[in-house]
Scaffold this active site. Sequence first.
Site, PDB file in Angstrom:
ATOM      1  N   SER A 141      45.231  50.142  32.641  1.00  0.00           N
ATOM      2  CA  SER A 141      46.512  49.965  31.941  1.00  0.00           C
ATOM      3  C   SER A 141      47.332  51.220  32.212  1.00  0.00           C
ATOM      4  O   SER A 141      46.767  52.268  32.578  1.00  0.00           O
ATOM      5  CB  SER A 141      46.247  49.844  30.432  1.00  0.00           C
ATOM      6  N   TYR A 154      42.388  52.408  22.039  1.00  0.00           N
ATOM      7  CA  TYR A 154      42.625  51.679  23.299  1.00  0.00           C
ATOM      8  C   TYR A 154      42.984  52.656  24.421  1.00  0.00           C
ATOM      9  O   TYR A 154      42.452  52.569  25.532  1.00  0.00           O
ATOM     10  CB  TYR A 154      43.757  50.677  23.066  1.00  0.00           C
TER      11      TYR A 154
HETATM   12  P1  NAP Z   1      44.278  38.265  27.074  1.00  0.00           P
HETATM   13  O1  NAP Z   1      45.307  37.268  27.455  1.00  0.00           O
HETATM   14  O2  NAP Z   1      44.018  38.511  25.624  1.00  0.00           O
HETATM   15  O3  NAP Z   1      42.895  37.872  27.784  1.00  0.00           O
HETATM   16  C1  NAP Z   1      41.764  38.667  27.566  1.00  0.00           C
HETATM   17  C2  NAP Z   1      40.588  38.009  28.248  1.00  0.00           C
HETATM   18  O4  NAP Z   1      39.422  38.806  28.006  1.00  0.00           O
HETATM   19  C3  NAP Z   1      40.284  36.625  27.723  1.00  0.00           C
HETATM   20  O5  NAP Z   1      39.829  35.826  28.779  1.00  0.00           O
HETATM   21  C4  NAP Z   1      39.155  36.874  26.729  1.00  0.00           C
HETATM   22  O6  NAP Z   1      38.404  35.693  26.596  1.00  0.00           O
HETATM   23  C5  NAP Z   1      38.406  38.006  27.420  1.00  0.00           C
HETATM   24  N1  NAP Z   1      37.610  38.831  26.535  1.00  0.00           N
HETATM   25  C6  NAP Z   1      38.031  39.543  25.468  1.00  0.00           C
HETATM   26  N2  NAP Z   1      37.005  40.192  24.910  1.00  0.00           N
HETATM   27  C7  NAP Z   1      35.909  39.893  25.648  1.00  0.00           C
HETATM   28  C8  NAP Z   1      34.550  40.266  25.584  1.00  0.00           C
HETATM   29  N3  NAP Z   1      34.092  41.086  24.638  1.00  0.00           N
HETATM   30  N4  NAP Z   1      33.702  39.780  26.515  1.00  0.00           N
HETATM   31  C9  NAP Z   1      34.140  38.940  27.485  1.00  0.00           C
HETATM   32  N5  NAP Z   1      35.420  38.564  27.600  1.00  0.00           N
HETATM   33  C10 NAP Z   1      36.293  39.028  26.689  1.00  0.00           C
HETATM   34  O7  NAP Z   1      44.576  39.699  27.716  1.00  0.00           O
HETATM   35  P2  NAP Z   1      45.413  40.142  29.021  1.00  0.00           P
HETATM   36  O8  NAP Z   1      46.738  40.590  28.574  1.00  0.00           O
HETATM   37  O9  NAP Z   1      45.298  39.111  30.094  1.00  0.00           O
HETATM   38  O10 NAP Z   1      44.597  41.451  29.403  1.00  0.00           O
HETATM   39  C11 NAP Z   1      43.657  41.498  30.464  1.00  0.00           C
HETATM   40  C12 NAP Z   1      43.358  42.960  30.769  1.00  0.00           C
HETATM   41  O11 NAP Z   1      44.570  43.625  31.134  1.00  0.00           O
HETATM   42  C13 NAP Z   1      42.791  43.743  29.582  1.00  0.00           C
HETATM   43  O12 NAP Z   1      41.805  44.653  30.031  1.00  0.00           O
HETATM   44  C14 NAP Z   1      43.985  44.504  29.058  1.00  0.00           C
HETATM   45  O13 NAP Z   1      43.638  45.695  28.389  1.00  0.00           O
HETATM   46  C15 NAP Z   1      44.732  44.792  30.352  1.00  0.00           C
HETATM   47  N6  NAP Z   1      46.151  45.073  30.168  1.00  0.00           N
HETATM   48  C16 NAP Z   1      46.968  44.147  29.586  1.00  0.00           C
HETATM   49  C17 NAP Z   1      48.319  44.458  29.410  1.00  0.00           C
HETATM   50  C18 NAP Z   1      49.287  43.511  28.757  1.00  0.00           C
HETATM   51  O14 NAP Z   1      50.401  43.940  28.402  1.00  0.00           O
HETATM   52  N7  NAP Z   1      48.978  42.227  28.633  1.00  0.00           N
HETATM   53  C19 NAP Z   1      48.807  45.706  29.838  1.00  0.00           C
HETATM   54  C20 NAP Z   1      47.929  46.615  30.409  1.00  0.00           C
HETATM   55  C21 NAP Z   1      46.611  46.288  30.571  1.00  0.00           C
HETATM   56  P3  NAP Z   1      37.520  35.341  25.299  1.00  0.00           P
HETATM   57  O15 NAP Z   1      38.266  35.904  24.117  1.00  0.00           O
HETATM   58  O16 NAP Z   1      37.383  33.870  25.292  1.00  0.00           O
HETATM   59  O17 NAP Z   1      36.219  36.030  25.552  1.00  0.00           O
END
Ligand code: NAP
Length: 257
Positions: A141, A154
């Site tokens: 991130s 985080y």
């Molecule tokens: P999201 O839409 O909430 O999706 C998160 C995914 O991770 C889901 O598939 C969830 O599925 C899975 N997950 C969560 N906890 C888990 C666990 N303990 N074990 C296995 N799977 C787990 O999030 P996103 O925005 O796509 O984020 C994806 C990545 O990008 C993350 O690492 C996040 O920190 C990073 N990121 C996101 C942003 C943003 O603005 N969106 C910015 C910077 C970085 P289940 O809950 O069904 O397990």
Amino acid sequence: MPALPLVGRHALVTGASRGIGAAIARTLAQQGATLTLLGRSAAPLQALAEELGPAHGVATADVADAEQVQAAASVARAARGPIRILVNNAGQAESAPFAKTGAELWQRMLAVNLTGCFVCTQAALPDMRAARGGRIVNIASTAAQRGYAYVSAYVAAKHGVLGLTRALALELAGEGITVNAVCPGYTETEILQQSVARVVAKTGRSVEAARAEFTRFNPQGRFVQPEEVADAVRWLCGDGAAAITGQAISVSGGEVM
Ligand code: NAP
């Protein structure tokens, strides 16, 4: 017609059920990779695997649980062969002022965001070492590259992901395995919708005002799209990126430079 660049490569993508992980899975499948989609809930993973086609499959595990992940990796390996690409994408982002960040929230953020990368890498790396080649991409991130208020756990976890990326890149540099971090800025996914909803609930601001609170960080004045993050991952997984290792690629409209 030339073969797709990732044909014959088994890619394990964690947190693949939605958001950035699902976009990465779709992109790598379009490049010819064979996917294992990993997450905690089987149903959405299964739906995506069916969309991608019969070569792909799912594995359920909590990324922070080493036993579950080792078992999932064994099932994936037996079904689709040795793992050649690992995308550590599963993550959660909970906010709280530092004074209200209890030990439980702190541990939860470190467990899923940082320990999850450690555990999944331990499970997948032996396959890459045996093949003397592979790709590990950690979805960190911009919170790995700079600080943000009210998300100290985080931010600490994501800084840790970048440290792990750099250390492991050096350890594996002689084995044809690259390790990189992709660092998205605020990206249009469920995690972001939850953050916007929290701002609305806590401040009484409109959804538009809350969204503007987040887009102001991005010099392009917009949210990053999941497909833009996925395209950076696609590039890092290709043969052309063999010399790129230990890097943090910021996909953030210039927020970090
Ligand atoms: P999201 O839409 O909430 O999706 C998160 C995914 O991770 C889901 O598939 C969830 O599925 C899975 N997950 C969560 N906890 C888990 C666990 N303990 N074990 C296995 N799977 C787990 O999030 P996103 O925005 O796509 O984020 C994806 C990545 O990008 C993350 O690492 C996040 O920190 C990073 N990121 C996101 C942003 C943003 O603005 N969106 C910015 C910077 C970085 P289940 O809950 O069904 O397990």
